[in-house]
Scaffold this active site. Structure first.
Site, short mmCIF file in Angstrom:
data_model
loop_
_atom_site.label_atom_id
_atom_site.label_comp_id
_atom_site.label_asym_id
_atom_site.label_seq_id
_atom_site.Cartn_x
_atom_site.Cartn_y
_atom_site.Cartn_z
CD GLU A 72 -2.79 -0.84 2.28
OE1 GLU A 72 -4.64 -0.59 1.17
OE2 GLU A 72 -2.77 -0.76 2.74
CG HIS A 160 -8.02 -1.21 4.73
ND1 HIS A 160 -7.70 -1.21 3.58
CD2 HIS A 160 -6.87 -0.96 5.27
CE1 HIS A 160 -6.62 -0.71 4.15
NE2 HIS A 160 -5.92 -1.38 4.77
#
Length: 231
Positions: A72, A160
């Site tokens: 990410e 998340h």
């Protein structure tokens, strides 16, 4: 701030329960425009200065570094691209943020130390990208997240976690800690009755009270000592 400070920031966030095995914090490169510093793929509590890598504006590792990066890293790349005022970015999976994200509920500051965050919106990756792993794994997804962040200091990610930015490494870390604290207190306060959140004026006045040089250093030194004590 240095690679040593960035490694310390990782350990502070782990020690305060903002990150666990996952999550990461980055720092805009002080000498290379568009580049940023971020650890290789290792749990934040274990990050050392030697783990820090350099990444380019596209989120790819620079200088021929072949170590495994975080998937990410595009969160960081896209935010630095869209926000020249941002110096540091924290991405966490802090557990107390999840109930807000999955219900589409904005986080609002109710405690003064979280005041600089203002109202924190929710970003849902599915709105544009459909079914995914919920991980931000390319620059297009990162840019969509950055657009939802806008000019704010934080944004939640449905199912998340969240992202916090700052105009210094200290500011980003401090606000990431207090975003988690504020969310946990909000969940408790709602059980007692209607919550009185900070007003817009109180939010504005909280900036210097929490993030000016003296209070920010005070908080940073406190969190650093807690890491040293628990080492």
């Amino acid at each position: 701030m240095s690679r040593q400070d960035l490694a310390l920031a990782n350990r502070i966030l782990a020690n305060e329960g903002v990150v666990d095995a996952f999550g990461h914090v980055s720092l805009r490169h002080p000498d290379r425009p568009g580049h940023f510093l971020l650890s290789r793929s290792v749990s934040p509590e274990l990050v050392t200065p030697d783990d820090i890598m350099v990444f380019g504006p596209d989120g790819q590792a620079a200088d021929g570094d072949t170590r495994a990066p975080y998937l990410e890293r595009f969160i960081h790349a896209a935010i630095y691209e869209q926000r020249p005022d941002v110096v540091a970015v924290v991405h966490s999976h802090a557990h107390d943020l999840i109930p807000f994200g999955v219900t589409g509920t904005e986080v609002r500051p109710l405690i003064h130390v979280a005041g600089p965050l203002g109202t924190v919106p929710v970003w849902d990756i599915a709105d544009r990208f459909g079914e995914t792993s919920l991980l931000v794994t390319n620059i297009e997804q990162g840019r969509d997240l950055a657009a939802r962040l806008g000019s704010g200091r934080a944004v939640l990610m449905r199912g998340h976690g969240g992202v916090v930015v700052g105009d210094s490494l200290r500011a980003a870390v401090i606000m990431a800690v207090y975003l988690q604290v504020n969310a946990g207190l909000d969940l408790k306060a709602r059980q007692l009755g209607p919550v009185r959140y900070l007003s817009d004026g109180e939010v504005e006045l909280s900036f210097d009270a929490i993030l000016a040089e003296v209070p920010a250093r005070r908080a940073w030194d406190y969190f650093k000592r807690r890491v040293d004590t628990h080492a």
